[in-house]
Write a protein that holds these residues in place. Structure first.
Motif: not given
Length: 491
Positions: A438, A190, A214-216, A435
Motif C-alpha cells: 500500500g 496489512t 504482493d500488491d499487483n 505500490s
C-alpha cells in the motif's frame, strides 16, 4: 468439533492417530509406571532419539506409583517445551513437526513434548547474495534457526513476531517479525491480514508466498524483496520494515520496498560512502545499458543512420557487410543465445556451468561472426547489456530487466527512437502505479521526498542519515539525535 476431542483411553487414542496419519513409520511406546499406563507417539525420523532413550524414558520410568496428572508433569519433564492439548488435530500437526505426544490412561488430554531433530543443513555462506565485506552467514531452511540468527543480530525485547499456520494440507508455519516501536502498525496489520486470509492447498517456499501477498501479481516487477542475509534483514527491521519467514525456506520477505531498494546492497553500508555512492550510480547506469543499449543499436541502424558519427558508421557498415539479416532479427537472435547460455549455466553443476558459459559464449560468438549471422559490434553490445544486468543485487529485478529488454528491442525495430520512448514511457507509468504493502513504489521520486534522496541514488555519511525512510512511516522517526550530524564537522 467433538470428534476431534481426545478420549481417556490410550488404546482408542492409538487407533485414531494411526487412522488419521496413515504413516507406516508412526511409532507407539507403552509404559507402565506403578498405577499409571502411559502412551508415547512419535515419528522416529523427526525426533532426537538420544534424548528420548537417555533422558525422557528414564525420567518417565522413575515416576511415583501414585496416580499422576498431565498438569503435574508439565513443570518437571526434561524437555525444552511442553504443551497441553485436548485436540486430535493439534496432535497430528505437532507429530509431523518432530514433537512427541504423551497421554496417561484415564485422562482425556495429553502433553506435546518438543524433542525435534528436523533434518537441516548447517549455517553457511550466502550463495545468491555474495558480498565482500560484512557478515557472511546466511539463513537456512529451519525456521527456528532463522529466528535464532535474527535474535542474535538484534538482542532486544523490541523484536516481536506473529505466528501463522497456512496451507490446508502443508500446514506451513509462517512468522511475521517486526520491531514494536519502529514498525508502523498499519504495515504489520496489512502483512498479517494478507497471510491469514490465504486459502491455499500448500506452501513450500517464500517465493510462492511473496506472489500471493504482493500488491499487483500481474506486474513483472517484484514489489517485496527476498533475501538470504540476516544482516540485511536486521537493517530493514531497524528501518521499520516488516519481515516474513516461511518454514522450509532460506529466504526472508521484506516490505514495504521501493524500486530503488532493489538496486541497493547491504554491503553499501560497510564501505565508505563515496564508494557506495559510486557503485549505486553504476548500478543505475547498468539498468539503462541493459534495457536500452541493444534497442538503441537496432533503432539507429534501422531508422536513424544520420545519428551515427561518420567514423563509426564506416566500421558498422564494414562489420555488417556480410550479415543477411535486418538489425532487429540479428539482435533478437543474439539476445536469445545469451539467455540460453545464461539459463544453461545456472542449471548445470557449478563448475560445469561456469566452464560452459565461458567456452560456449566464445565459441558461439566467433562461429556466428564467421558464418555471417551477426556482426562483431552487436556481439559486444549484447554482451555488455547482459553483463550490466548481473550488477543488480536482486535476482528477481535482474530477471525482470532481462525480459523487458525484448519488447523494447521489438519497439525499436518497428518504430525506431519513437518506439524506445514509447516503451520507456510505458515502463515509467507502470512503475508509478505500483505500490508495496500500500506504500508508493517509486519513492523518493514520486511522491517526491528530498530527505530520502540521502540514501537512494547515493549514500551520504551515516551522521546525515538521522531519519528513517518516509516509506515505512515509523512511529519513531529519529534514527540519530538531531545534533549528531552537527558534532561531525567537515574537515
Amino acid at each position: 468439533m467433538t470428534t476431534n476431542l481426545i478420549p481417556d483411553s490410550i488404546k482408542e487414542t492409538q487407533e485414531t492417530l494411526w487412522q488419521q496419519l496413515r504413516n507406516p513409520r508412526l511409532s507407539f511406546r507403552s509404559l507402565s509406571c506403578g498405577n499409571n499406563s502411559l502412551l508415547l507417539a512419535y515419528l522416529p525420523y523427526l525426533i532426537d532419539m538420544v534424548t528420548l532413550q537417555q533422558v525422557l524414558l528414564p525420567f518417565l520410568e522413575r515416576l511415583p506409583d501414585e496416580k499422576i496428572t498431565p498438569d503435574a508433569l508439565v513443570g518437571s519433564l526434561p524437555v525444552a517445551r511442553v504443551r497441553k492439548t485436548t485436540d486430535y488435530r493439534q496432535v497430528t500437526d505437532y507429530l509431523v513437526r518432530g514433537w512427541i505426544y504423551l497421554q496417561i490412561e484415564g485422562v482425556d488430554s495429553g502433553l506435546l513434548l518438543f524433542v525435534a531433530n528436523i533434518p537441516s543443513r548447517s549455517l553457511g555462506e550466502a550463495q545468491v547474495e555474495v558480498q565482500i565485506f560484512g557478515p557472511q552467514v546466511s539463513f537456512t531452511e529451519a525456521l527456528e534457526t532463522n529466528l535464532g540468527i535474527l535474535q542474535s543480530y538484534l538482542p532486544t525485547d523490541m523484536l516481536s513476531n506473529v505466528s501463522i499456520t497456512i496451507g490446508r494440507r502443508s500446514r506451513t508455519n509462517v512468522e511475521v517479525c517486526y520491531m514494536e516501536e519502529l514498525a508502523d502498525p498499519e504495515n504489520v496489520q496489512t502483512v498479517v491480514q494478507r497471510v491469514r486470509e490465504l486459502d491455499v492447498d500448500g506452501l513450500i517456499d517464500s517465493g510462492k508466498l511473496v506472489q500471493l501477498i504482493d500488491d499487483n501479481t500481474f506486474s513483472i516487477f517484484p514489489q517485496l524483496i527476498m533475501t538470504e542475509r540476516p544482516d540485511y534483514v536486521s537493517e530493514a527491521l531497524l528501518e521499520g520494515k516488516v519481515i516474513v519467514f516461511v518454514e522450509g525456506s532460506p529466504f526472508a520477505i521484506m516490505g514495504p520496498s521501493t524500486f530503488v531498494d532493489f538496486f541497493k546492497s547491504n554491503e553499501d553500508l560497510y564501505i565508505r560512502w563515496q564508494m557506495a555512492s559510486f557503485i549505486r550510480l553504476l548500478r543505475f547506469l547498468a539498468l539503462f545499458v541493459s534495457l536500452f543499449f541493444t534497442a538503441i543499436y537496432v533503432a539507429a541502424l534501422t531508422f536513424h543512420y544520420e545519428m551515427i558519427p561518420s567514423a563509426l558508421l564506416v566500421s558498422l557498415v564494414k562489420s555488417r557487410s556480410k550479415v543477411p539479416f535486418p538489425p532487429l532479427f540479428e539482435a533478437l537472435l543474439l539476445e536469445m543465445i545469451i539467455e540460453f547460455l545464461r539459463e544453461a549455466g545456472a542449471r548445470l553443476p557449478f563448475k560445469v556451468g561456469q566452464t560452459m558459459g565461458i567456452v560456449g559464449g566464445i565459441v558461439i560468438g566467433q562461429a556466428a561472426v564467421a558464418a555471417g549471422f551477426t556482426s562483431n559490434i552487436l556481439i559486444m553490445i549484447v554482451a555488455l547489456s547482459a553483463l550490466a544486468s548481473f550488477t543488480f543485487p536482486s535476482y528477481m529485478m535482474s530477471t525482470a530487466v532481462r525480459i523487458l529488454r525484448f519488447p523494447i528491442i521489438l519497439l525499436a525495430g518497428i518504430w525506431g527512437g519513437f518506439g524506445i520512448m514509447l516503451g520507456a514511457s510505458f515502463l515509467l507509468i507502470h512503475i508509478l502505479r505500483q505500490s508495496s504493502l500500500g506504500r508508493p513504489f517509486f519513492l523518493p521520486f514520486f511522491p517526491f521526498r528530498l530527505r530520502d534522496f540521502k540514501n537512494s541514488l547515493i549514500r551520504v555519511p551515516f551522521y546525515n542519515l538521522g531519519k528513517r525512510p518516509a516509506l515505512t512511516r515509523s512511529p519513531d522517526n529519529a534514527r540519530l539525535p538531531d545534533e549528531a550530524g552537527k558534532k561531525r564537522p567537515i574537515q
